[in-house]
Motif scaffolding. Structure first.
Motif, PDB file in Angstrom:
ATOM      1  N   ASP A 187       0.902  -1.269  -0.114  1.00  0.00           N
ATOM      2  CA  ASP A 187      -0.073   0.189   0.009  1.00  0.00           C
ATOM      3  C   ASP A 187       1.034   1.261  -0.118  1.00  0.00           C
ATOM      4  OD1 ASP A 187      -1.450   2.290   1.625  1.00  0.00           O
ATOM      5  OD2 ASP A 187      -3.030   0.927   0.938  1.00  0.00           O
ATOM      6  N   THR A 188       0.785   2.244  -1.071  1.00  0.00           N
ATOM      7  CA  THR A 188       1.787   3.158  -0.953  1.00  0.00           C
ATOM      8  C   THR A 188       1.395   4.177   0.045  1.00  0.00           C
ATOM      9  OG1 THR A 188      -0.061   4.215  -2.262  1.00  0.00           O
ATOM     10  CG2 THR A 188       1.673   3.246  -3.498  1.00  0.00           C
ATOM     11  N   GLU A 189       0.425   4.060   0.977  1.00  0.00           N
ATOM     12  CA  GLU A 189       0.285   5.221   2.110  1.00  0.00           C
ATOM     13  C   GLU A 189       0.859   4.469   3.138  1.00  0.00           C
ATOM     14  OE1 GLU A 189      -3.716   6.313   2.287  1.00  0.00           O
ATOM     15  OE2 GLU A 189      -3.834   7.255   0.418  1.00  0.00           O
ATOM     16  N   THR A 190       0.169   3.275   3.501  1.00  0.00           N
ATOM     17  CA  THR A 190       0.819   2.630   4.574  1.00  0.00           C
ATOM     18  C   THR A 190       2.054   1.601   4.504  1.00  0.00           C
ATOM     19  OG1 THR A 190      -0.627   0.601   4.318  1.00  0.00           O
ATOM     20  CG2 THR A 190      -1.502   2.319   5.457  1.00  0.00           C
ATOM     21  N   GLU A 191       2.275   1.540   3.391  1.00  0.00           N
ATOM     22  CA  GLU A 191       3.390   0.432   3.111  1.00  0.00           C
ATOM     23  C   GLU A 191       3.137  -0.962   3.670  1.00  0.00           C
ATOM     24  OE1 GLU A 191       7.311   1.982   3.902  1.00  0.00           O
ATOM     25  OE2 GLU A 191       7.254   3.475   2.235  1.00  0.00           O
ATOM     26  N   GLY A 192       2.017  -1.427   3.953  1.00  0.00           N
ATOM     27  CA  GLY A 192       1.771  -2.704   4.183  1.00  0.00           C
ATOM     28  C   GLY A 192       1.557  -3.561   3.061  1.00  0.00           C
ATOM     29  N   MET A 193       1.851  -4.980   3.294  1.00  0.00           N
ATOM     30  CA  MET A 193       1.924  -5.742   2.147  1.00  0.00           C
ATOM     31  C   MET A 193       0.562  -6.075   1.555  1.00  0.00           C
ATOM     32  SD  MET A 193       1.440  -9.218   1.263  1.00  0.00           S
ATOM     33  CE  MET A 193       1.934 -10.355  -0.122  1.00  0.00           C
ATOM     34  N   THR A 194       0.519  -6.001   0.134  1.00  0.00           N
ATOM     35  CA  THR A 194      -0.659  -6.456  -0.505  1.00  0.00           C
ATOM     36  C   THR A 194      -0.425  -7.294  -1.780  1.00  0.00           C
ATOM     37  OG1 THR A 194      -0.621  -4.525  -2.003  1.00  0.00           O
ATOM     38  CG2 THR A 194      -1.935  -4.024  -0.001  1.00  0.00           C
ATOM     39  N   CYS A 195      -1.499  -8.125  -2.177  1.00  0.00           N
ATOM     40  CA  CYS A 195      -1.292  -9.046  -3.326  1.00  0.00           C
ATOM     41  C   CYS A 195      -2.054  -8.399  -4.375  1.00  0.00           C
ATOM     42  CB  CYS A 195      -1.887 -10.379  -2.839  1.00  0.00           C
ATOM     43  SG  CYS A 195      -1.555 -11.537  -4.094  1.00  0.00           S
ATOM     44  N   LEU A 196      -1.359  -7.864  -5.305  1.00  0.00           N
ATOM     45  CA  LEU A 196      -1.908  -7.185  -6.654  1.00  0.00           C
ATOM     46  C   LEU A 196      -2.397  -8.298  -7.350  1.00  0.00           C
ATOM     47  CD1 LEU A 196       0.941  -4.898  -6.894  1.00  0.00           C
ATOM     48  CD2 LEU A 196      -1.015  -4.367  -5.583  1.00  0.00           C
ATOM     49  N   CYS A 197      -3.863  -8.460  -7.599  1.00  0.00           N
ATOM     50  CA  CYS A 197      -4.559  -9.400  -8.202  1.00  0.00           C
ATOM     51  C   CYS A 197      -4.822  -8.941  -9.792  1.00  0.00           C
ATOM     52  CB  CYS A 197      -5.684  -9.976  -7.611  1.00  0.00           C
ATOM     53  SG  CYS A 197      -5.214 -10.881  -6.194  1.00  0.00           S
ATOM     54  N   SER A 198      -4.940  -7.592  -9.962  1.00  0.00           N
ATOM     55  CA  SER A 198      -5.107  -7.190 -11.362  1.00  0.00           C
ATOM     56  C   SER A 198      -5.332  -5.778 -11.273  1.00  0.00           C
ATOM     57  CB  SER A 198      -6.928  -7.247 -11.771  1.00  0.00           C
ATOM     58  OG  SER A 198      -7.795  -6.692 -10.957  1.00  0.00           O
ATOM     59  N   SER A 199      -5.535  -5.004 -12.395  1.00  0.00           N
ATOM     60  CA  SER A 199      -5.171  -3.320 -12.200  1.00  0.00           C
ATOM     61  C   SER A 199      -6.058  -2.744 -11.305  1.00  0.00           C
ATOM     62  CB  SER A 199      -5.369  -2.750 -13.843  1.00  0.00           C
ATOM     63  OG  SER A 199      -6.549  -3.195 -14.289  1.00  0.00           O
ATOM     64  N   PHE A 200      -7.300  -3.339 -10.683  1.00  0.00           N
ATOM     65  CA  PHE A 200      -8.164  -2.834 -10.002  1.00  0.00           C
ATOM     66  C   PHE A 200      -8.481  -3.308  -8.580  1.00  0.00           C
ATOM     67  CE2 PHE A 200     -10.376  -4.969 -13.428  1.00  0.00           C
ATOM     68  CZ  PHE A 200     -11.275  -6.033 -12.346  1.00  0.00           C
ATOM     69  N   THR A 201      -7.446  -4.550  -8.582  1.00  0.00           N
ATOM     70  CA  THR A 201      -8.141  -5.349  -7.332  1.00  0.00           C
ATOM     71  C   THR A 201      -6.889  -5.913  -6.389  1.00  0.00           C
ATOM     72  OG1 THR A 201      -9.961  -6.289  -8.683  1.00  0.00           O
ATOM     73  CG2 THR A 201      -9.352  -7.556  -6.647  1.00  0.00           C
ATOM     74  N   ASN A 202      -6.836  -5.634  -5.123  1.00  0.00           N
ATOM     75  CA  ASN A 202      -5.947  -5.896  -4.243  1.00  0.00           C
ATOM     76  C   ASN A 202      -6.355  -6.715  -3.043  1.00  0.00           C
ATOM     77  OD1 ASN A 202      -4.530  -4.263  -6.032  1.00  0.00           O
ATOM     78  ND2 ASN A 202      -4.437  -2.788  -4.294  1.00  0.00           N
ATOM     79  N   TYR A 203      -5.495  -7.781  -2.593  1.00  0.00           N
ATOM     80  CA  TYR A 203      -5.796  -8.666  -1.337  1.00  0.00           C
ATOM     81  C   TYR A 203      -4.556  -8.360  -0.414  1.00  0.00           C
ATOM     82  CZ  TYR A 203     -10.018  -9.905  -4.043  1.00  0.00           C
ATOM     83  OH  TYR A 203     -11.041 -10.169  -4.885  1.00  0.00           O
ATOM     84  N   THR A 204      -5.000  -8.677   0.777  1.00  0.00           N
ATOM     85  CA  THR A 204      -3.931  -8.468   1.655  1.00  0.00           C
ATOM     86  C   THR A 204      -2.984  -9.786   1.620  1.00  0.00           C
ATOM     87  OG1 THR A 204      -5.409  -9.689   3.353  1.00  0.00           O
ATOM     88  CG2 THR A 204      -5.360  -7.382   3.477  1.00  0.00           C
TER      89      THR A 204
END
Length: 294
Positions: free
Chosen positions: A240-257
């Motif tokens: 996450d560009t604000e919190t820098e917490g890890m995310t799993c980028l699943c598409s150009s518009f969908t993220n999961y933790t």
């Protein structure tokens, strides 16, 4: 033949339920670029903000070539070895055995010095040093010979450095040292006019300076953030560009933790996971539509 109201209401309700519970298929497009020129960009690195690990944020820039960015400038990335976890960079403005260039400092940020420092087999050669240089006096223990090589050999074998010998009619002092020396003392403090860097020095026994590999090898470690789980689910590891917490980028518009698929995990945004319609769903609609006509 006539239409009854009850089947039509049933059909509309069933269709509403199916459309509500069954989302549309997702796009598999990743928002992260996976290469720059001929160099693959894999975790923990990323070119685009939010991709890779946050520890390496804003360290790489891709134009037509890939550059490693530090406070002292941009250094061309020649190779990234993801198995050995090393990166080789090259300073186009650095002096080498074949070219002499104006001196400048190699400066890394504090986080770079910790997360991706130069390897122990990268040697900094400080050239044409003053006799008052700290590394020739109080800190002379910071200088060493590597693989049987000496400063005199460097001055004698390299056309670019031979000019120092011609100007003084002797070999001016020089110093082979590690990154920590130039990390804490600038070239002005070291009182040396030029520097060059050599990599893979452990394997240079008996190799002449003309055949040395000039550059800087960096070593890094991969943060344990569960990226493997994300990759196995088809996602791209990011943050996450604000919190820098890890995310799993699943598409150009969908993220999961943590991973893509299923929707059993908390989503990084308001969208749920997506699966394509099955033949079973279509069959239900066909059966329901047939009830419209009696």
């Amino acid at each position: 033949m006539y239409f009854t109201l009850a089947p039509l209401i049933t059909f509309k309700m069933s269709l509403f339920i199916i459309l509500t519970l069954q989302p549309l298929p997702t796009l598999s497009l990743s928002p992260c670029r996976t290469s720059c020129g001929s160099i693959a960009i894999n975790y923990p690195f990323g070119i685009d903000d939010g991709c890779g690990a946050p520890q390496f944020r804003h360290m790489l820039n891709c134009s037509t070539e890939l550059f490693f960015l530090t406070p002292s400038g941009g250094y061309k990335v020649q190779h990234i070895d993801y198995e050995k976890k090393t990166m080789i960079i090259y300073d186009p403005a650095m002096s080498t055995c074949s070219i002499l260039q104006p001196h400048h400092d190699f400066v890394m940020s504090d986080i770079q010095s910790v997360t991706i420092p130069p390897t122990p087999d990268t040697v900094f050669a400080l050239l044409n040093c003053s006799i008052d240089s700290p590394v020739l006096n109080h800190y002379k223990n910071l200088c060493f010979n590597f693989s049987g090589h000496s400063c005199d050999e460097l001055y004698g074998a390299c056309n670019a450095f031979r000019v120092f010998h011609l100007l003084t009619n002797s070999s001016p002092p020089c110093c082979f040292t590690e990154y920590d020396t130039v990390k804490f003392m600038s070239m002005n403090i070291l009182d040396c006019s030029h520097y060059t860097t050599v990599i893979n020095t452990d394997s240079l026994m008996g190799i002449a300076p003309l055949d040395w590999v000039y550059g800087i090898k960096l070593s890094y470690s991969v943060p344990e953030t569960g990226c493997e789980r994300c990759s196995q689910s088809g996602g791209t590891c990011g943050y996450d560009t604000e919190t820098e917490g890890m995310t799993c980028l699943c598409s150009s518009f969908t993220n999961y933790t943590r991973e893509c698929a299923g929707g059993s995990l908390t989503a990084g945004d308001h969208r749920s996971s997506h699966c394509p319609w099955t033949f079973f769903n279509v069959a239900i609609l066909l059966v329901l539509s047939s009830l419209l006509v009696i």
